[in-house]
Design a protein around this motif. Sequence first.
Motif, PDB file in Angstrom:
ATOM      1  N   GLN A 179       0.857  -1.294   0.067  1.00 57.45           N
ATOM      2  CA  GLN A 179       0.070  -0.073   0.178  1.00 57.45           C
ATOM      3  C   GLN A 179       0.866   1.237  -0.053  1.00 57.45           C
ATOM      4  O   GLN A 179       0.400   2.245  -0.662  1.00 57.45           O
ATOM      5  CB  GLN A 179      -0.897   0.010   1.084  1.00 57.45           C
ATOM      6  CG  GLN A 179      -2.208  -1.041   1.220  1.00 57.45           C
ATOM      7  CD  GLN A 179      -2.860  -1.241   2.508  1.00 57.45           C
ATOM      8  OE1 GLN A 179      -2.273  -1.082   3.490  1.00 57.45           O
ATOM      9  NE2 GLN A 179      -4.051  -0.929   2.253  1.00 57.45           N
ATOM     10  N   LEU A 182       2.186   1.632  -3.633  1.00 59.67           N
ATOM     11  CA  LEU A 182       1.397   2.081  -4.561  1.00 59.67           C
ATOM     12  C   LEU A 182       0.896   3.418  -4.263  1.00 59.67           C
ATOM     13  O   LEU A 182       0.396   4.164  -5.353  1.00 59.67           O
ATOM     14  CB  LEU A 182       0.095   1.257  -4.556  1.00 59.67           C
ATOM     15  CG  LEU A 182       0.436  -0.318  -4.941  1.00 59.67           C
ATOM     16  CD1 LEU A 182      -0.821  -1.447  -4.891  1.00 59.67           C
ATOM     17  CD2 LEU A 182       1.086  -0.483  -6.484  1.00 59.67           C
ATOM     18  N   TYR A 183       0.628   3.908  -3.014  1.00 58.37           N
ATOM     19  CA  TYR A 183      -0.055   5.158  -2.791  1.00 58.37           C
ATOM     20  C   TYR A 183       0.756   6.240  -2.239  1.00 58.37           C
ATOM     21  O   TYR A 183       0.197   7.288  -2.095  1.00 58.37           O
ATOM     22  CB  TYR A 183      -1.350   4.691  -1.681  1.00 58.37           C
ATOM     23  CG  TYR A 183      -2.300   3.758  -2.257  1.00 58.37           C
ATOM     24  CD1 TYR A 183      -3.066   4.109  -3.517  1.00 58.37           C
ATOM     25  CD2 TYR A 183      -2.615   2.415  -1.687  1.00 58.37           C
ATOM     26  CE1 TYR A 183      -4.181   3.325  -3.681  1.00 58.37           C
ATOM     27  CE2 TYR A 183      -3.364   1.844  -1.964  1.00 58.37           C
ATOM     28  CZ  TYR A 183      -4.199   2.099  -3.045  1.00 58.37           C
ATOM     29  OH  TYR A 183      -5.071   1.014  -3.376  1.00 58.37           O
ATOM     30  N   ILE A 186       5.262   5.591  -5.451  1.00 59.26           N
ATOM     31  CA  ILE A 186       5.013   5.715  -6.713  1.00 59.26           C
ATOM     32  C   ILE A 186       4.446   7.166  -7.178  1.00 59.26           C
ATOM     33  O   ILE A 186       4.802   8.024  -8.216  1.00 59.26           O
ATOM     34  CB  ILE A 186       4.236   4.415  -7.381  1.00 59.26           C
ATOM     35  CG1 ILE A 186       4.986   3.129  -7.049  1.00 59.26           C
ATOM     36  CG2 ILE A 186       3.722   4.739  -8.840  1.00 59.26           C
ATOM     37  CD1 ILE A 186       4.193   1.936  -7.695  1.00 59.26           C
TER      38      ILE A 186
END
Length: 268
Positions: A179, A182-183, A186
């Motif tokens: 998580q 991804l959040y 990135i």
Amino acid sequence: MASFLIPSWVRLAARIFIVVTVIFLLAPLVVVVGVSFSESQFIAFPPDGLSLRWYQTVLSDTVYTSAFWTSIRIALLVTVSATVLGGAAAIALHRRMLPGSAFLATFFLSPLVLPTIIYAIGMLMFWSAVFGPVSFVTLWIGHTVIAIPYVVRTTLAVLSESDPFLEEAARTMGAGRIQRLLYVVIPQGLPGLGAGAFFAFNISFDEAVLSLFLRKPGLTTLPVQIYGQLEFSPDPSVAAVSTIMIALTVVLILVIDRMLGLQRFAST
């Protein structure tokens, strides 16, 4: 403290230098675009008359269109593979997750200093000895290798200026490793990834030396086709193809400006 005054002759010399540099950069493009609209059968500038015949020739010639779509396919594949691999490497190097991160950072940038023709010959000999005849995959891998350093460089540059406390705050709030990646990580590196993807596409699309050495019979990219046309029967169709390639680059820049903003893109 007295302000430092730049002499007027220095300012004049700087302006002249900038103007001369711009002329030398833009003059070849002007010549190429001008020749592409020529009515003549031969490459000449300024053109005797204006015509779109060479664009019609290029767009209706299966040799050019086939080479164009081959270059597009390879460039798109290289953009994806180089962005994924280079982005992952940049994130790992930024977090110091790999032993010898300083050495690895230099290693990932080594294709930038290695002459392309040396790498092309070495790749051809290695692939032929280990895997056999070259193929589309060979060309894809070869282009990816020389594109990865640009993704690593641009992504590392962005991540080095990112806020490290955002990921720590996400971890404190209970976000798992995936998580946070991804959040937080990135999205922070997105401008660098976008810049790297832009460079990867352009480098692959314009690469001629690697394509010349690593292509199989019947597999011709657009730069190789242009070189072949110039060598055996040069005509203004080469300028028309080159102008289309320039236009494609301009379109990509406009897309980057729309998605990321040129100022943010250039800061990478």
